[in-house]
Each structure stands twice: as C-alpha cells, then as structure tokens.
Design an enzyme around this catalytic site. Structure first.
Site, PDB file in Angstrom:
ATOM      1  N   ASP A  74       1.470  -4.599   2.638  1.00 50.99           N
ATOM      2  CA  ASP A  74       0.826  -5.110   3.849  1.00 50.99           C
ATOM      3  C   ASP A  74      -0.629  -5.496   3.588  1.00 50.99           C
ATOM      4  OD1 ASP A  74       3.105  -4.827   5.370  1.00 50.99           O
ATOM      5  OD2 ASP A  74       2.674  -2.731   5.814  1.00 50.99           O
ATOM      6  N   GLY A  75      -1.297  -4.727   2.710  1.00 46.56           N
ATOM      7  CA  GLY A  75      -2.696  -5.039   2.373  1.00 46.56           C
ATOM      8  C   GLY A  75      -2.788  -6.448   1.788  1.00 46.56           C
ATOM      9  N   ARG A  79      -4.711  -9.892   3.134  1.00 45.82           N
ATOM     10  CA  ARG A  79      -5.537 -10.771   2.294  1.00 45.82           C
ATOM     11  C   ARG A  79      -5.002 -12.199   2.333  1.00 45.82           C
ATOM     12  NH1 ARG A  79      -8.663  -8.461  -1.936  1.00 45.82           N
ATOM     13  NH2 ARG A  79      -8.917 -10.578  -2.712  1.00 45.82           N
ATOM     14  N   ASN A 149      -4.844  -7.534  12.202  1.00 45.49           N
ATOM     15  CA  ASN A 149      -4.447  -6.219  12.720  1.00 45.49           C
ATOM     16  C   ASN A 149      -5.375  -5.731  13.834  1.00 45.49           C
ATOM     17  OD1 ASN A 149      -2.136  -5.439  11.384  1.00 45.49           O
ATOM     18  ND2 ASN A 149      -3.201  -4.338   9.753  1.00 45.49           N
ATOM     19  N   GLU A 150      -6.637  -5.531  13.473  1.00 46.45           N
ATOM     20  CA  GLU A 150      -7.542  -4.939  14.451  1.00 46.45           C
ATOM     21  C   GLU A 150      -9.006  -5.100  14.053  1.00 46.45           C
ATOM     22  OE1 GLU A 150      -7.110  -2.937  11.299  1.00 46.45           O
ATOM     23  OE2 GLU A 150      -5.589  -1.963  12.510  1.00 46.45           O
ATOM     24  N   TYR A 192      -3.276   1.161  12.339  1.00 48.22           N
ATOM     25  CA  TYR A 192      -4.248   2.222  12.655  1.00 48.22           C
ATOM     26  C   TYR A 192      -4.109   2.693  14.108  1.00 48.22           C
ATOM     27  CZ  TYR A 192      -8.908   4.437  11.964  1.00 48.22           C
ATOM     28  OH  TYR A 192      -9.945   5.309  11.827  1.00 48.22           O
ATOM     29  N   LEU A 194      -1.590   2.844  16.010  1.00 50.93           N
ATOM     30  CA  LEU A 194      -0.423   3.725  16.189  1.00 50.93           C
ATOM     31  C   LEU A 194      -0.762   5.155  15.760  1.00 50.93           C
ATOM     32  CD1 LEU A 194       2.691   3.785  16.866  1.00 50.93           C
ATOM     33  CD2 LEU A 194       3.072   3.425  14.437  1.00 50.93           C
ATOM     34  N   SER A 195      -1.502   5.258  14.641  1.00 52.74           N
ATOM     35  CA  SER A 195      -1.884   6.587  14.142  1.00 52.74           C
ATOM     36  C   SER A 195      -2.782   7.323  15.130  1.00 52.74           C
ATOM     37  CB  SER A 195      -2.640   6.462  12.811  1.00 52.74           C
ATOM     38  OG  SER A 195      -1.928   5.713  11.895  1.00 52.74           O
TER      39      SER A 195
HETATM   40  N1  LIG Z   1      -5.165   6.248   9.878  1.00 51.06           N
HETATM   41  C1  LIG Z   1      -4.552   5.097   9.739  1.00 51.06           C
HETATM   42  O1  LIG Z   1      -3.382   4.903  10.089  1.00 51.06           O
HETATM   43  C2  LIG Z   1      -5.313   3.939   9.214  1.00 51.06           C
HETATM   44  C3  LIG Z   1      -6.646   4.080   8.840  1.00 51.06           C
HETATM   45  C4  LIG Z   1      -7.296   2.949   8.356  1.00 51.06           C
HETATM   46  C5  LIG Z   1      -6.643   1.724   8.253  1.00 51.06           C
HETATM   47  N2  LIG Z   1      -5.333   1.654   8.632  1.00 51.06           N
HETATM   48  C6  LIG Z   1      -4.619   0.361   8.605  1.00 51.06           C
HETATM   49  O2  LIG Z   1      -4.700  -0.207   7.315  1.00 51.06           O
HETATM   50  C7  LIG Z   1      -4.959  -1.574   7.442  1.00 51.06           C
HETATM   51  C8  LIG Z   1      -5.615  -2.066   6.197  1.00 51.06           C
HETATM   52  O3  LIG Z   1      -4.667  -1.995   5.178  1.00 51.06           O
HETATM   53  P1  LIG Z   1      -5.081  -1.647   3.675  1.00 51.06           P
HETATM   54  O4  LIG Z   1      -3.935  -1.959   2.799  1.00 51.06           O
HETATM   55  O5  LIG Z   1      -6.386  -2.249   3.377  1.00 51.06           O
HETATM   56  O6  LIG Z   1      -5.294  -0.084   3.767  1.00 51.06           O
HETATM   57  P2  LIG Z   1      -4.434   1.116   3.137  1.00 51.06           P
HETATM   58  O7  LIG Z   1      -4.222   0.888   1.674  1.00 51.06           O
HETATM   59  O8  LIG Z   1      -5.077   2.395   3.588  1.00 51.06           O
HETATM   60  O9  LIG Z   1      -3.002   0.962   3.832  1.00 51.06           O
HETATM   61  C9  LIG Z   1      -2.799   1.344   5.124  1.00 51.06           C
HETATM   62  C10 LIG Z   1      -1.321   1.482   5.468  1.00 51.06           C
HETATM   63  O10 LIG Z   1      -1.177   0.812   6.723  1.00 51.06           O
HETATM   64  C11 LIG Z   1      -0.023   0.008   6.675  1.00 51.06           C
HETATM   65  N3  LIG Z   1      -0.210  -1.140   7.560  1.00 51.06           N
HETATM   66  C12 LIG Z   1      -1.141  -2.127   7.487  1.00 51.06           C
HETATM   67  N4  LIG Z   1      -0.970  -3.015   8.478  1.00 51.06           N
HETATM   68  C13 LIG Z   1       0.110  -2.580   9.191  1.00 51.06           C
HETATM   69  C14 LIG Z   1       0.788  -3.075  10.330  1.00 51.06           C
HETATM   70  N5  LIG Z   1       0.398  -4.166  10.961  1.00 51.06           N
HETATM   71  N6  LIG Z   1       1.876  -2.389  10.771  1.00 51.06           N
HETATM   72  C15 LIG Z   1       2.292  -1.273  10.148  1.00 51.06           C
HETATM   73  N7  LIG Z   1       1.676  -0.755   9.079  1.00 51.06           N
HETATM   74  C16 LIG Z   1       0.597  -1.398   8.603  1.00 51.06           C
HETATM   75  C17 LIG Z   1       0.154  -0.387   5.227  1.00 51.06           C
HETATM   76  O11 LIG Z   1       1.515  -0.627   4.935  1.00 51.06           O
HETATM   77  C18 LIG Z   1      -0.331   0.844   4.476  1.00 51.06           C
HETATM   78  O12 LIG Z   1       0.737   1.724   4.217  1.00 51.06           O
HETATM   79  C19 LIG Z   1      -5.833  -1.690   8.660  1.00 51.06           C
HETATM   80  O13 LIG Z   1      -5.779  -2.960   9.219  1.00 51.06           O
HETATM   81  C20 LIG Z   1      -5.269  -0.596   9.551  1.00 51.06           C
HETATM   82  O14 LIG Z   1      -4.289  -1.059  10.456  1.00 51.06           O
HETATM   83  C21 LIG Z   1      -4.669   2.728   9.088  1.00 51.06           C
HETATM   84  N1  LIG Z   2       1.965  -8.270  -7.045  1.00 48.92           N
HETATM   85  C1  LIG Z   2       2.462  -7.030  -7.068  1.00 48.92           C
HETATM   86  N2  LIG Z   2       3.405  -6.712  -7.974  1.00 48.92           N
HETATM   87  C2  LIG Z   2       3.939  -5.485  -8.002  1.00 48.92           C
HETATM   88  N3  LIG Z   2       3.579  -4.478  -7.194  1.00 48.92           N
HETATM   89  C3  LIG Z   2       2.637  -4.718  -6.287  1.00 48.92           C
HETATM   90  C4  LIG Z   2       2.039  -6.014  -6.156  1.00 48.92           C
HETATM   91  N4  LIG Z   2       1.151  -5.963  -5.140  1.00 48.92           N
HETATM   92  C5  LIG Z   2       1.195  -4.716  -4.652  1.00 48.92           C
HETATM   93  N5  LIG Z   2       2.090  -3.955  -5.332  1.00 48.92           N
HETATM   94  C6  LIG Z   2       2.386  -2.544  -5.098  1.00 48.92           C
HETATM   95  O1  LIG Z   2       2.202  -2.242  -3.741  1.00 48.92           O
HETATM   96  C7  LIG Z   2       1.170  -1.283  -3.555  1.00 48.92           C
HETATM   97  C8  LIG Z   2       0.464  -1.545  -2.252  1.00 48.92           C
HETATM   98  O2  LIG Z   2       0.025  -2.866  -2.160  1.00 48.92           O
HETATM   99  P1  LIG Z   2      -0.925  -3.355  -1.003  1.00 48.92           P
HETATM  100  O3  LIG Z   2      -2.314  -2.839  -1.188  1.00 48.92           O
HETATM  101  O4  LIG Z   2      -0.730  -4.827  -0.893  1.00 48.92           O
HETATM  102  O5  LIG Z   2      -0.273  -2.728   0.284  1.00 48.92           O
HETATM  103  P2  LIG Z   2      -0.648  -1.509   1.261  1.00 48.92           P
HETATM  104  O6  LIG Z   2      -1.616  -1.972   2.264  1.00 48.92           O
HETATM  105  O7  LIG Z   2      -1.010  -0.313   0.454  1.00 48.92           O
HETATM  106  O8  LIG Z   2       0.714  -1.394   2.052  1.00 48.92           O
HETATM  107  P3  LIG Z   2       2.124  -0.829   1.764  1.00 48.92           P
HETATM  108  O9  LIG Z   2       2.195   0.487   2.452  1.00 48.92           O
HETATM  109  O10 LIG Z   2       3.009  -1.869   2.372  1.00 48.92           O
HETATM  110  O11 LIG Z   2       2.322  -0.694   0.281  1.00 48.92           O
HETATM  111  C9  LIG Z   2       0.337  -1.430  -4.806  1.00 48.92           C
HETATM  112  O12 LIG Z   2      -0.392  -0.290  -5.111  1.00 48.92           O
HETATM  113  C10 LIG Z   2       1.413  -1.693  -5.835  1.00 48.92           C
HETATM  114  O13 LIG Z   2       2.049  -0.498  -6.224  1.00 48.92           O
END
Ligand SMILES: NC(=O)c1ccc[n+]([C@@H]2O[C@H](COP(=O)([O-])OP(=O)(O)OC[C@H]3O[C@@H](n4cnc5c(N)ncnc54)[C@H](O)[C@@H]3O)[C@@H](O)[C@H]2O)c1
Ligand SMILES: Nc1ncnc2c1ncn2[C@@H]1O[C@H](COP(=O)(O)OP(=O)(O)OP(=O)(O)O)[C@@H](O)[C@H]1O
Length: 294
Positions: A74-75, A79, A149-150, A192, A194-195
């Site tokens: 999702d991250g 991006r 997201n937010e 976030y 939801l959490s």
């Molecule tokens: N306590 C929390 O739940 C918390 C805290 C900070 C940020 N976040 C979320 O993380 C997002 C940023 O993602 P990141 O990858 O940079 O941080 P991160 O690596 O901490 O990942 C946050 C988690 O949130 C999940 N997530 C992101 N957007 C989502 C969505 N629309 N619906 C369901 N799950 C979602 C991702 O799959 C990941 O598992 C923020 O936009 C925010 O929504 C959550």
């Molecule tokens: N291009 C890629 N190829 C393989 N694995 C990847 C790639 N991009 C991301 N991943 C795997 O997914 C993990 C999470 O990626 P990303 O930061 O995009 O998502 P996230 O916000 O942490 O959400 P999620 O919970 O969906 O993984 C990375 O740490 C890696 O293990």
C-alpha cells in the site's frame, strides 16, 4: 497500450513478478516505460533482455499513458499516486507487500488478471483526495499538497497533548485535546483512522471522517461529514511546531497556523477487477470471513 511500471524496492520475489508481467505482455502490443530508480535496480540485477525507456518524475507522465502498474504494498500505491497526480492514468497495484488493501492484485493472479486490462474487463474505482493549504506553505511539499488516505495533525517534540480547534465551513466544531486529529478520505478510512476507532467508508461514499487520535475529551467520537466541507484546523501546543502528515509524507508547521483542508478537484483512479472489489478486499484483508460461525 502504453504502460508505466513502478516499484520502490527490489526483493527476492521482484524478478518473478516482473517475469509474470512480461509473460502476459508478450501476447499484446505494449509500450513499457519504467520509473528510473526502479529501472536502475532491475538493470543491475540483469533480469531484462532489452533496454526500456524510463520516466523520472510526474512531469514525464502524460495522457499518452494508459495504465500505471505499481509493484509493492500500500505504501508503494500511495507513492504511485504522487507520480500520477491529476493525470487520470489508472493505477493497477500488484501486491508484493503484506496487507495490500490498495494493491489488490495478488502475485499468484498476475497471469489471470493482467490480460483483463487488454480486454477492458475491469472497473475504475475513483478515489477522493484531500488538499492542504496554509499561509507560508512549505516549499518542500513541491506541489504534493494532497493526500489519498488522510491528512493528520499531531504533536511534535512533546508528550503533551495538542489542542486542535476545528471549523467546518466556517462554523466552530470542537477543540480536540488529543495526540492529534485525522481527516480521512473513504480510501484512508481503512488505514490510520480505522486504528483510532473510525468507521469504514466504501470508496464511493461522498464523505470524509474526522477521527481524533487518543482524545482526552472522552466524549469526542469520529465524525462523518460531507466531502464538500471546507475544514479549518488550528493547533495550539506547548511547542512552537506540530506535525502535519499527508499519507506517508510529513512536515513540521508552526503552531497557530490555520490549515485549510478540502477535497481536490481531481481523483485517483484505481483499477478494480471482478472478485477483487472493495467488498471482497474488506472480507479478505480484514478477515471478516474468518468468523467460522457464519
Ligand atoms: N496506527 C496506524 O494504523 C497508522 C499509523 C500511521 C500511519 N498509518 C497508515 O499508513 C499510511 C502510510 O503508509 P506507509 O506504508 O507509509 O506506512 P507503514 O509502513 O507504517 O504502513 C502502514 C500500514 O497501513 C496499511 N495501509 C495504508 N493505507 C491503507 C488503506 N487505505 N487501507 C488499509 N490499510 C492501509 C498498509 O498496508 C500498512 O500495512 C498512512 O496513510 C496511514 O493510513 C497507520
Ligand atoms: N517491488 C517489490 N518487489 C518485491 N517486494 C516488494 C516490492 N515492493 C514492496 N515489497 C514488499 O512489500 C513490503 C511493503 O511494501 P510497501 O512499503 O509498499 O507497503 P506497506 O505500506 O508496508 O503496506 P503493506 O502492508 O501492504 O505491505 C516491502 O517491505 C517488501 O517486503
């Protein structure tokens, strides 16, 4: 069909994902353009049999692109939205990550689902975004002043709570005394917000959610408002600055600044396949289907 491919990371399964994508693409006429940093890494790994054109930034993407493929979690999808911006290019998320709420195509389904884009057998799920404005806006935002997201305000360099004075269409709502406040889109409602006890909104809901983060006003509850509401936030704190986040990006802002938040006039289009629709994702990813009683 002209397709942009983007990923943030190279992991052990990236090669397999790219190879599956190429297996599908060889049956169609496709012009592939890689994001430059991602391309650099996969070139070093020598997994491509020929050179491909690259794009460096959002400026290189235009209406000639039919699709933007994001490989990651999702991250990475968040991006991806910063590349696509207001260009209306549909984003398809291949989930290489963990949860994959936005990146809905599992690696195992690439060969089954990717051909559907050439058969035009998919839907577009249009997602509302939020924009941020304030006097003296940080240049580092580089026009990335919107969130899928937010938008969140939170405390900085202090354990003391902040006070977030909140106005909706000019009318005073509340002064939240809390760790912070989240203004969430329907897309962000499963993140976030939801959490912090916020409700889930389906992507098409024309609403936003205001969710306090650990409020000490114990009666304060998440509030659902129409998405055409003009929101103003003003943070007071013991510190001179507080934090503002837009999805994964974060900046520091002077306290007492009036932050103006409203819906953007463009949307981000996510590709949605049959059986990978939002309601399927809800059941699968939030494990709603795991209750064995029904
Ligand atoms: N306590 C929390 O739940 C918390 C805290 C900070 C940020 N976040 C979320 O993380 C997002 C940023 O993602 P990141 O990858 O940079 O941080 P991160 O690596 O901490 O990942 C946050 C988690 O949130 C999940 N997530 C992101 N957007 C989502 C969505 N629309 N619906 C369901 N799950 C979602 C991702 O799959 C990941 O598992 C923020 O936009 C925010 O929504 C959550
Ligand atoms: N291009 C890629 N190829 C393989 N694995 C990847 C790639 N991009 C991301 N991943 C795997 O997914 C993990 C999470 O990626 P990303 O930061 O995009 O998502 P996230 O916000 O942490 O959400 P999620 O919970 O969906 O993984 C990375 O740490 C890696 O293990």
């Amino acid at each position: 069909m002209k397709i942009a491919i983007y990923g943030q990371y190279y992991k052990e399964n990236t090669q397999e994902i790219i190879s599956k994508i190429f297996t599908v693409f060889k049956n169609y006429t496709v012009e592939i353009v890689f994001e430059s940093n991602f391309y650099k890494v996969i070139e070093e790994e020598k997994i491509l049999q020929q050179p491909f054109p690259i794009f460096n930034s959002h400026k290189d993407l235009d209406g000639s692109f039919d699709m933007f493929i994001s490989i990651g979690g999702d991250g990475t999808m968040l991006r991806a939205a910063t590349f696509v911006r207001d260009k209306n290019i549909p984003i398809l998320g291949i989930n290489a990550g963990r949860l994959g709420f936005l990146a809905t195509v599992p690696q195992e389904s690439i060969e089954k689902l990717l051909p559907l884009i050439f058969e035009k057998n998919y839907n577009i799920s249009s997602r509302t975004l939020l924009s941020l404005d304030y006097e003296g806006k940080d240049e580092s935002l580089d026009n990335l002043d919107y969130a899928l997201n937010e938008i969140t305000v939170s405390r900085k360099d202090t354990t003391s709570m902040i006070t977030v004075e909140t106005r909706l269409d000019g009318d005073y709502l509340n002064s939240y005394w809390a760790d912070g406040l989240i203004i969430s889109t329907p897309t962000g409602s499963t993140g976030y917000s939801l959490s912090c006890g916020g409700p889930i909104l389906t992507p098409g809901a024309n609403s936003l959610v205001i969710t306090p983060i650990a409020p000490h006003n114990l009666n304060a509850r998440p509030l659902v408002i129409p998405d055409d509401t003009y929101i103003e936030l003003k943070v007071s704190s013991r510190e001179e600055q507080h934090l503002v986040s837009l999805d994964s990006r974060i900046i520091a802002v002077e306290t007492e600044t009036i932050l103006k938040i409203q819906k953007t006039d463009f949307k981000i289009n996510l590709v949605e396949f049959p059986h990978e629709k939002f309601l399927d994702t809800l059941r699968k990813k939030l494990l709603w289907g795991e209750d064995k009683r029904n």
